[in-house]
Each structure stands twice: as C-alpha cells, then as structure tokens.
Enzyme design. Structure first.
Site, short mmCIF file in Angstrom:
data_model
loop_
_atom_site.label_atom_id
_atom_site.label_comp_id
_atom_site.label_asym_id
_atom_site.label_seq_id
_atom_site.Cartn_x
_atom_site.Cartn_y
_atom_site.Cartn_z
N SER A 21 0.84 -1.22 0.00
CA SER A 21 0.00 0.00 0.00
C SER A 21 0.87 1.25 0.00
O SER A 21 0.59 2.23 -0.72
CB SER A 21 -0.89 0.02 1.25
OG SER A 21 -1.83 -1.01 1.19
N GLY A 92 -6.07 -3.91 -7.89
CA GLY A 92 -7.20 -3.07 -7.49
C GLY A 92 -6.72 -1.73 -6.94
O GLY A 92 -7.33 -0.69 -7.22
N SER A 164 -13.36 1.11 2.86
CA SER A 164 -12.36 0.92 1.81
C SER A 164 -11.38 2.08 1.75
O SER A 164 -11.75 3.21 1.41
CB SER A 164 -13.03 0.75 0.45
OG SER A 164 -12.06 0.89 -0.57
N GLN A 166 -9.10 2.27 -0.40
CA GLN A 166 -8.89 2.60 -1.81
C GLN A 166 -9.87 3.68 -2.25
O GLN A 166 -9.51 4.60 -2.98
CB GLN A 166 -9.04 1.34 -2.67
CG GLN A 166 -7.96 0.32 -2.38
CD GLN A 166 -8.10 -0.94 -3.20
OE1 GLN A 166 -9.05 -1.10 -3.97
NE2 GLN A 166 -7.16 -1.85 -3.03
N ASP A 311 -6.78 -7.91 4.88
CA ASP A 311 -5.95 -8.75 4.02
C ASP A 311 -5.36 -9.95 4.76
O ASP A 311 -4.86 -10.89 4.14
CB ASP A 311 -4.81 -7.92 3.40
CG ASP A 311 -5.34 -6.89 2.41
OD1 ASP A 311 -6.47 -7.05 1.91
OD2 ASP A 311 -4.62 -5.91 2.14
N ARG A 386 -2.77 -14.07 -1.77
CA ARG A 386 -2.88 -14.31 -0.32
C ARG A 386 -3.44 -15.71 -0.02
O ARG A 386 -3.16 -16.29 1.02
CB ARG A 386 -3.70 -13.22 0.35
CG ARG A 386 -3.09 -11.85 0.15
CD ARG A 386 -3.40 -10.86 1.22
NE ARG A 386 -3.05 -9.51 0.77
CZ ARG A 386 -1.83 -9.00 0.76
NH1 ARG A 386 -0.80 -9.70 1.19
NH2 ARG A 386 -1.60 -7.77 0.32
C1 S3P Z 1 -5.58 -1.27 0.07
C2 S3P Z 1 -6.80 -1.28 0.69
C3 S3P Z 1 -7.57 -2.51 0.92
C4 S3P Z 1 -6.70 -3.74 0.82
C5 S3P Z 1 -5.81 -3.72 -0.38
C6 S3P Z 1 -4.91 -2.51 -0.36
C7 S3P Z 1 -4.90 0.03 -0.15
O1 S3P Z 1 -8.57 -2.61 -0.07
O2 S3P Z 1 -7.50 -4.90 0.81
O3 S3P Z 1 -5.00 -4.88 -0.41
O4 S3P Z 1 -3.70 0.04 -0.44
O5 S3P Z 1 -5.58 1.06 -0.01
P1 S3P Z 1 -10.00 -1.89 0.10
O6 S3P Z 1 -9.83 -0.44 0.00
O7 S3P Z 1 -10.81 -2.44 -1.04
O8 S3P Z 1 -10.51 -2.33 1.43
#
Ligand code: S3P
Length: 426
Positions: A21, A92, A164, A166, A311, A386
């Site tokens: 991240s 993602g 989230s 993200q 995670d 994972r």
């Molecule tokens: C992440 C946020 C999480 C996590 C992903 C990384 C990030 O996802 O599961 O591996 O770096 O912001 P979500 O925002 O969908 O919860």
C-alpha cells in the site's frame, strides 16, 4: 505447481519486502510532486510495477538504483494523456487510486485489467467521483472504463459508505490533483497511508477524528520515503512461527501502523505470544516481530478491527483451525470482492485439508483445534496471492503432502516468498 510438506521448525531472522500500500502511494505522490522523490525499499512486485508503468505512461520518469527508486515529479501539470490503454493487470489499488488521480488531473484515459480485476467493482470509486463532476464511462461499474477529461467541483465532501481505503484514497487524490478543497469522513478507520504520506510531501492535511480535510490548491514537494516491511506479508511468517513447534523466527522492520496491525491485536486475543520490539523511524512506525509457538484459543472477530486486518483474514482463519473452540468472524463481506471471493476460496481449500469451517454471508465459523491432513491433496490458490501463501503456511502444519496447483500469484505482493520459505525450513 509446488509440492509442500510439514515443517518441524522454521528458523531465521528475515525482512519482508516493502509494504504494498505504501509503495503504490509513494510512487503516485512522487509523480505529482515537484522535484525528485527518493523511495527506499519500494516493493518490487507485479502490482507495484503496474503503478510504476502507468505513471510512466502518464509521462513520469522513474529510475532504479540499487534499493532506491527515483521519481522525477513535475507537479500535476507534468502529467499527460497516455498514448496507450492503461493495463492495470491484477491490481485493485492501482486502478482505484489512479482513477482518482487521473480524473483530478483532467486527463483522458482508457483502463483495462485482467479477468479477476475486470470482475471487481469499480463503481465504488466511479460514483463518488462522478458526483463531483468526473466523466467516466464503465462496463456496468466494472472495467474497462474510459475517463474523459473532467473538471471537478471546487469543493469535495464525501463520507465513506464502506470500509475501503482505496475509495478514500481515490477521492483524496482526486481532490489534491484537481486542487479542490476536500473533506472525507472515514468512520471505518481504514488504512491511513495516503493522509500520512500527503503530509510527508508537504500537503496541509487536517485530521479531526474521522474527518480528513485538505484545503484547496495543495502543491506537493518531493520527499524521501522509506517503505517499511509489509505487515500483510509478515503475517504469514508470524502465524507460521506460532503454529510450527520449535520455530525461532524474527521478522525485522515491519510497519505496525495501527490502521494495519489488527492481525497482531487478534492474535494476542487468541493467546498468541508475539513480541513486538518497536524501533525508531521518521515516518510510519516499525517494529521487529518475534512469534513464539502458542496454544491458541478461539475468539469472536468483528466490527472495527476488520478493516485493520482485512488482508490478513485468510491467515487468521488458518490460525483459527488450530485454536481451541469456535472462532466466529463477522462483518467481513468485503472479502468477497478481493482478488478472489476469499470467503469461498479460503473455506473450499482449507476444507480439502480437513478444516472444520463454514462460510457465512460475511465471514466464517471455524471449529478447532483440528490437525490438518493431506495425501498428495491438490489445493488451489485461485490465482490469488494471499490464498496461495496461506495454503503454503497451512501445508507446514499438515500431515501428508499438499500440492499447490498455482503458485505464480505470489508475484503480486511477495515474489521472494518461496525462496524465503526455503531458507527458513530446517
Ligand atoms: C488497500 C486497501 C484494501 C486492501 C488492499 C490494499 C490500499 O482494499 O485490501 O489490499 O492500499 O488502499 P479496500 O480499499 O478495497 O478495502
């Protein structure tokens, strides 16, 4: 394919690769800052390389020297429309955060991804961004998407409807790249790396409880970022050290930001003996972590801790198969939307090894302790890094041989995982 066997002990002092991240964010903020950002210990993995490639497609020069990555930023105006379609692969985080960044920068882009990513929801970022003026067309809220040059509102107010980081980060980045005055409310306390790092790059970010406020027209200046070891990668070794008798393991320089360290809190509640030796750092908090073989007990896991360990839930489920009693995990429906439907994939694969586990709508019910057993049993990581790593750790405590059919996915976040395992098993 990997043939995996029970381990009698794991021994060694290791460092896990840089946090995924934080690595994504360091590249992105470096790209929109003025000057040369130097990143030490950037994660070298498929997902982070995706972000790097996309930023280069947007005109940013990024170079590597030894363990240092240099990002030559020329502010938001240094970015240009990509010549090619942007391929986000399996990532993602790249897709959602870069969508915010690109929209705010007023660029045009077409975004695609692999089969797994193309099934994951992107409306969670498209909707809030569209509400403040973004012009994005999508395939029913999924990839491929096309971002048309957008002029965002000068004031963005957003309350996170799901836990989230993200989504939060996409809106914050859109706010910063468009110059809007931006407020985001995050009652879920999702990982806060974007806010912390924006401050490191000189942005004015006010945090007041759940409310994050950024004034209009922030200009970022290049920074030196040291990426801590990824707690999500360390979690596999922590649980291995707890479950494999006679182990003597230490994992060094792991990031223990409280919005990420739910796994430690949970393992402690399960009676795990995990020593945390915090050390000094300028940015994110770090520690050396030493797990000791422990007799675990079942607990209930739900609510606020879930975003801080989302995670790590697959490896927590494995730990729960060894815990005495019934472990119930709730409020984790987000797991269905990860690289695989992790509620289904964790349950299906661990059941093949004899785990007593039930999938629920938003989590799991696990009864333990169970001795996992295999007889050249084939398990699948479902192309999900994972899940592949959790099953590998499972094999270390399973009687009989486990055959992991797909192991390549570890490249997404931890390309040296099997190499490390080879060094630790004695
Ligand atoms: C992440 C946020 C999480 C996590 C992903 C990384 C990030 O996802 O599961 O591996 O770096 O912001 P979500 O925002 O969908 O919860």
């Amino acid at each position: 394919m990997k043939k995996l066997n029970k381990a009698t002990s794991l021994k060694g002092i290791i460092s896990v690769p840089g946090d995924k991240s934080i690595s994504h964010r360091a590249l992105m903020l470096g790209a929109i800052a003025d000057g040369t950002t130097r990143i030490t210990n950037l994660l070298n993995s498929a997902d982070v390389n995706t972000t790097k490639q996309i930023l280069m497609d947007l005109g940013v020069k990024i170079t590597e020297q030894a363990n240092i990555t240099e990002v030559e930023g020329h502010g938001v105006s240094g970015l240009h429309d990509p010549d090619e379609v942007l391929d986000m692969g399996n990532s993602g985080t790249s897709t959602r955060l870069l969508t915010g960044l690109i929209v705010g920068a007023g660029l045009n882009a077409r975004i695609i991804g692999d089969d797994s990513l193309s099934k994951r929801p992107m409306d969670r970022v498209i909707n809030p961004l569209s509400n403040v003026g973004a012009n994005i067309s999508s395939n029913n809220g999924k990839l491929p998407t096309t971002i048309h040059q957008s002029h965002l509102k000068s004031k963005i107010d957003f309350e996170l409807p799901i836990g989230s980081a993200q989504v939060k980060s996409a809106v914050l980045l859109a706010g910063v790249t468009s110059g809007a005055e931006t407020t985001v409310v995050d009652e879920f306390k999702t990982r806060n790396h974007t806010e912390v790092m924006l401050q490191q790059f000189g942005a004015e970010v006010k945090i007041d409880g759940a409310k994050i406020s950024i004034p209009s027209d922030q200009h970022l200046s290049a920074a030196n970022v040291v990426v801590p070891g990824d707690i999500s990668s360390a979690a596999f070794w922590i649980v291995a050290g707890l479950l494999v008798k006679d182990s003597d393991l230490m994992i060094k320089n792991v990031g223990i930001n409280s919005t990420r360290s739910g796994v430690i809190e949970i393992l402690n509640q399960m009676n795990a003996m995990v020593d945390i030796q915090a050390s000094n750092s300028d940015g994110e908090p770090i520690a050396d972590i030493t797990p000791h073989f422990s007799k675990l007990k079942a607990i209930n896991i739900s609510g606020k801790v879930i975003p801080a360990c989302i995670d790590e839930i697959p490896i927590i489920v494995l730990a729960a198969t060894r815990a005495t009693g019934r472990t119930i995990i709730k409020d984790a429906a987000e797991l269905k939307l990860k690289e695989s439907d992790r509620i289904i994939t964790v349950t299906t694969e661990l059941k093949k090894l004899g785990a007593k586990i039930q999938a629920t709508d938003d989590g799991f019910i696990i009864d333990g302790p169970v001795q996992l057993k295999a007889d050249k049993t084939h398990v699948s990581g479902h192309k999900d890094h994972r899940i592949a790593m959790m099953l590998t750790i499972a094999s270390l405590i399973t009687d009989g041989e486990v055959i992991l059919d797909d192991d390549d996915s570890v490249d997404i976040s931890y390309p040296t995982f099997f190499h490390e395992l080879g060094k630790l098993v004695v």
